[in-house]
Design a protein around this motif. Sequence first.
Motif, PDB file in Angstrom:
ATOM      1  N   MET A 278      -6.272  -9.416  -1.764  1.00 44.25           N
ATOM      2  CA  MET A 278      -5.054  -9.092  -1.009  1.00 44.25           C
ATOM      3  C   MET A 278      -4.925  -7.565  -0.942  1.00 44.25           C
ATOM      4  O   MET A 278      -4.768  -6.924  -1.966  1.00 44.25           O
ATOM      5  N   HIS A 279      -4.988  -7.034   0.256  1.00 38.78           N
ATOM      6  CA  HIS A 279      -5.000  -5.586   0.366  1.00 38.78           C
ATOM      7  C   HIS A 279      -3.744  -5.005   0.988  1.00 38.78           C
ATOM      8  O   HIS A 279      -3.540  -3.804   0.988  1.00 38.78           O
ATOM      9  N   SER A 280      -2.939  -5.858   1.573  1.00 41.77           N
ATOM     10  CA  SER A 280      -1.697  -5.351   2.140  1.00 41.77           C
ATOM     11  C   SER A 280      -0.557  -5.859   1.259  1.00 41.77           C
ATOM     12  O   SER A 280      -0.646  -6.926   0.658  1.00 41.77           O
ATOM     13  N   ILE A 281       0.509  -5.068   1.184  1.00 47.22           N
ATOM     14  CA  ILE A 281       1.625  -5.460   0.323  1.00 47.22           C
ATOM     15  C   ILE A 281       2.216  -6.788   0.781  1.00 47.22           C
ATOM     16  O   ILE A 281       2.711  -7.573  -0.024  1.00 47.22           O
ATOM     17  N   GLU A 282       2.127  -7.050   2.104  1.00 43.67           N
ATOM     18  CA  GLU A 282       2.654  -8.327   2.613  1.00 43.67           C
ATOM     19  C   GLU A 282       1.864  -9.505   2.026  1.00 43.67           C
ATOM     20  O   GLU A 282       2.425 -10.547   1.727  1.00 43.67           O
ATOM     21  N   HIS A 283       0.543  -9.317   1.882  1.00 45.18           N
ATOM     22  CA  HIS A 283      -0.261 -10.394   1.302  1.00 45.18           C
ATOM     23  C   HIS A 283      -0.029 -10.502  -0.200  1.00 45.18           C
ATOM     24  O   HIS A 283       0.092 -11.593  -0.744  1.00 45.18           O
TER      25      HIS A 283
ATOM     26  N   LEU B 283       4.671  -2.456  -5.725  1.00 49.11           N
ATOM     27  CA  LEU B 283       3.932  -1.634  -4.777  1.00 49.11           C
ATOM     28  C   LEU B 283       3.052  -0.616  -5.507  1.00 49.11           C
ATOM     29  O   LEU B 283       1.877  -0.417  -5.177  1.00 49.11           O
ATOM     30  N   ALA B 284       3.636   0.013  -6.535  1.00 43.94           N
ATOM     31  CA  ALA B 284       2.885   1.041  -7.266  1.00 43.94           C
ATOM     32  C   ALA B 284       1.697   0.436  -8.007  1.00 43.94           C
ATOM     33  O   ALA B 284       0.606   1.020  -8.045  1.00 43.94           O
ATOM     34  N   ILE B 285       1.892  -0.744  -8.589  1.00 43.48           N
ATOM     35  CA  ILE B 285       0.794  -1.395  -9.315  1.00 43.48           C
ATOM     36  C   ILE B 285      -0.312  -1.794  -8.337  1.00 43.48           C
ATOM     37  O   ILE B 285      -1.508  -1.580  -8.592  1.00 43.48           O
TER      38      ILE B 285
ATOM     39  N   PRO C 131      -2.929   5.564  -1.707  1.00 37.27           N
ATOM     40  CA  PRO C 131      -1.582   6.104  -1.860  1.00 37.27           C
ATOM     41  C   PRO C 131      -0.525   5.067  -1.472  1.00 37.27           C
ATOM     42  O   PRO C 131      -0.760   4.224  -0.602  1.00 37.27           O
ATOM     43  N   ILE C 132       0.619   5.157  -2.125  1.00 36.49           N
ATOM     44  CA  ILE C 132       1.678   4.157  -1.933  1.00 36.49           C
ATOM     45  C   ILE C 132       2.055   3.928  -0.468  1.00 36.49           C
ATOM     46  O   ILE C 132       2.125   2.780  -0.024  1.00 36.49           O
ATOM     47  N   PRO C 133       2.317   5.014   0.303  1.00 31.38           N
ATOM     48  CA  PRO C 133       2.749   4.742   1.698  1.00 31.38           C
ATOM     49  C   PRO C 133       1.684   4.019   2.518  1.00 31.38           C
ATOM     50  O   PRO C 133       1.998   3.347   3.483  1.00 31.38           O
TER      51      PRO C 133
END
Lengths: 1000, 110
Positions: free
Chosen positions: A541-546, A568-570, A578-580
């Motif tokens: 899972m590479h996107s935060i949505e996933h 998100l940070a983890i 990077p976070i963004p």
Amino acid sequence: MTTAGTNRIAGKGRLTPANTVRFTFDGKSYTGLEGDTLAAALIANDVHLVGRSFKYHRPRGILSAGPEEPSALVGVRRDAARQTPNIRATVQEIHDGLDAVSQNRWPSLAFDIGAVNDIGSPLFSAGFYYKTFMWPKVAWKHVYEPVIRNAAGLGTAPEEPDPDHYAGRYAHCDVLVIGGGAAGLSAALAAAESGAQVILCDEKPSFGGALWFEEEARLDGMDGYEWAQQTTDRLAVMDNVRVLSRTTAFGYYAQNFVGLVERVTDHLAAPEADMPRERLWQVRAKRVIIAAGAIERHMVFANNDRPGIMLAAAARTYLNHHGVAVGRKVGVYTANDSAYAAAIDLKKAGSDIPAIVDIRDNPDSVVVEEAKALGIRVLTGHAVTGAGGKLRVASMSVEPKNGGSAEVIPVDALLMSAGWTPSVHMFSQSRGKVAWDEESQRFLPGTYAQDCVSVGACNGTDGLAETVAEALDAGERAAKEARAKAKKSGVKIKTEGGGKWAGGMIGAGPGAGAGKVVKAFVDYQNDVTAKDIRLAVQEGMHSIEHVKRFTTNGMATDQGKLSNLHGLAIAAEALDRPIPKVGLTTFRPPYTPTTFGAIVNHARGKLFDPMRCTPMHASEEAAGAVFEDVGQWKRAWYYPRPGEDMHAAVNRECRTVREVAGMFDATTLGKIEVIGPDAAKFLDLLYTNPFMKLGVGKLRYGIMCREDGFIYDDGVVGRIAEDRFHVTTTTGGAPRVMNHMEDYLQTEFPDLKVWLTSTSEQWAVIAVQGPKSREIIAPFVEGIDLSSEAFPHMSMAEGKVCGVPARVFRMSFTGEAGFEINVPADYGRMVWDTLHEHGKPMGMCLYGTETMHVLRAEKGYIIVGQDTDGTVTPHDAGLSWAVGKKKTDFVGIRGLMRPDIVAKGRRQLVGLKVKDGRTVLEEGAQIVADPKQAVPMTMIGWVSSSYWSENCGRPIAMALVEDGFERMGDTLYVPMPDRVIEVEVTNTVFFDEEGGRLHG
Amino acid sequence: MLLIHCPYCEEERPELEFRHAGEAHIARPADIASISDEDFAQYFFYRDNPKGLTFERWRHIHGCARFFNAVRDTVSDKFVTTYKTGEPKPDLAEAANENKPQAKKGRGSK
Ligand SMILES: [Zn+2]
């Protein structure tokens, strides 16, 4: 020690010790103080264990002191019907008799069998729903799902309908201020003093926001909380201000449309019966000021969920507002300055602070020095790597953050602060785009999409003086933008003290880092650990949505108010991005859980949908009618006599109409008056039939198509005068036919001089049908010669019936000679009653919609929407005669020439004769040519209408069948689950094929 | 709930008073009976469904009952303009510019 709990500190807090409140938790009785939340009162009584977690059934306590609470969810019960699950103990105010229960535990809170999940937890790691329970498929329904539902449900839903009522209001204002802390109050004051219409709301029972706990903050020389109350009072008495406490702005929609929900009675011991439980406010604001503040984050370390572990500022709220010490031996674990204030406050109130563990190497701040000066041990560059105790935290393990030997320090409460997350929820809901601020490591309002502005902590503004200055300016500006005549507010507010919101850390702390198998919770409500998030990344899972969906992080009812940034940070660390770049999920309404009761408010029960009754309704009811719903209409369905069931009643009504006469309420038909010099030309364009040559005083059955050539509606049209037509539509089609006509008149044929008026509600329509119909109505008709010669079938005339103006149509939807009498609606019942009284002794009956359906089917008259389905042309329906052959234009003319419409193989409307002479086919049943073919069979049509015909002595049916017109006399088959029914294709007229009765 | 400016009533009214009525500027061919199948298909079946600015019809059904045209951004849901039936299509480029006022930047966008 006072009576209101062992942890109540004399002289601390703002509540009145004499105002005690009795409540129960899990059946045990406790005493709290008026103004306590359930959480505050439980902690006062030294109860930290309040629930079990969702997945692992771990003992859970109270984490926060506000609406962001993910953990302390309880059931609250007023009576058998009023049981609300998943109430946040940190929001629910106590009142005498409050009855709260813990959730998600069996048989008891302290001993919960489900806790074996905690031991077997590898089974329940990230994605466990997707992986563990997939195979074998059949097991899902019978094994996994029941077990999971039983074990994982949070709380119990009430089994009775909600007896409370809910209110709703619309409001308009110049400036809506969301949040009533120092920022919101200042902004509201500036806007109000500038002359703007202001609405100010805050979710808490009283205003103040962070001033609830920030004791050192002073405004205009007074205690911050006191200033907040005085300012609220000042605003509340202003004519141009509405102040709403216990009111959450939960949704920010298009064009500054904001949904608020006000909780009216949940905090009251005995609410008045007429009070709504909640009130929905739908506010349209010219400008919105978002002053939503910031939410403190927890630290992510092993066993950070033990009861007694909570956010530092929450402990300050309990101490400074409620006068409750959360523990006697309180450890502190922090990554910023603000937690020091909690330690200092508690120390001064008499609690022991064994250590402040600060993950920062060299915190440089006055509060650090102040803590040291009070004799508190400050361990900088250290981390808490674990917590001891099970039902209550008993110790913290402290290590140098870069490794070294651990020290176990006994505690009975542990405060934590990883820093403050600006509440950008409302801003994000407004479709504003948040932007990552690298320097402060926060998401802040970026690009605005609506007329709103963020002020204070939710805007990343640090410090009280800066917040107040920004808010005053925003309030004044919003007033000016919303209202040209706004004046200068002249409001000035002096500030001293106040905390800062910057600094801190995000992500997992030492001891919960990569490779560690400890349970360090990121999302308390959904039991998501730091390890789960890393596992999600590991599994692709590479996107935060996933990541979010795989782990369910942030997907519980608290929507990740504490957990999103940590998660998100983890994930970003595990992905080494990077976070963004990993992204933040969009916030969506509702901000906090909102009841369906508030959302639907008045629109339930009888107020859910309007009920339409004809003027004759009461007479029909008195005659024993059974009604059916047709759209919003109540229509008389049949009129059973004593001992009759529906079948018997309908058979009798059908016979009586054909043998004597029947009377039917046809008021629900749509009616449109078409007037103007071009009225005939207009109808000629809108209907397939020709209308130019229809004589005055004549009726015509008309079919209306869409441009694609499919039947849209039908009805009888009468010509009242050269320039005036009385158009009827189907009952359900009335509004859309009016819309369709207006559309063409306004946009395609605007040059035609025509005016359309809906008259559906103006006329009551009484159909009298049958051989004796003329005889029955004749004595009451003035000014119309009813003889067949003067007034043949398909004629109309204006005159008087029962002394009132009437339009009488000689027409029939039964195949019998008959009349439809239109009288002004107010006279409908009088005319109905008069005709009924006269006709009854002559053998006339009342008949309902069911008989109407049967009689029209006996004659093969279609019902649009039953015998047509939006893909049937007039030709398919056997109504080619109604399409004007010589016309050069009408709506649908081109559609009817399309290749698919003229090709063979179209479904055409035919009659079906059931060969056994007894079986009534099921409407909707499919038709096949060969019943012996393999399943799935090739279906060549379906039954559209089917009835027992008493007049024919056999069942009748109509059906749409492929090339039906060419199959006359063929045998087809209707396969049913238990047998195959043989039918013969016929034409659609089953009774009086020559049509002689019409003219009688 | 959107606010929609009715060009006939000349005021903004809540969305509840209106009904959407499909794509705008699709005139019924005057010689409809004699056009080709392709032309009829284009006229009756094909619609643009763009992402961004769209021309569409609305009816102030629970108000003045008039049909009118509107330019709306399908991404932001914002109405750029509304105008009376029969008036020419507004210039898209101009409308697009009008639709993009310098978006207000918050503290987070430095
Ligand atoms: Zn209007």
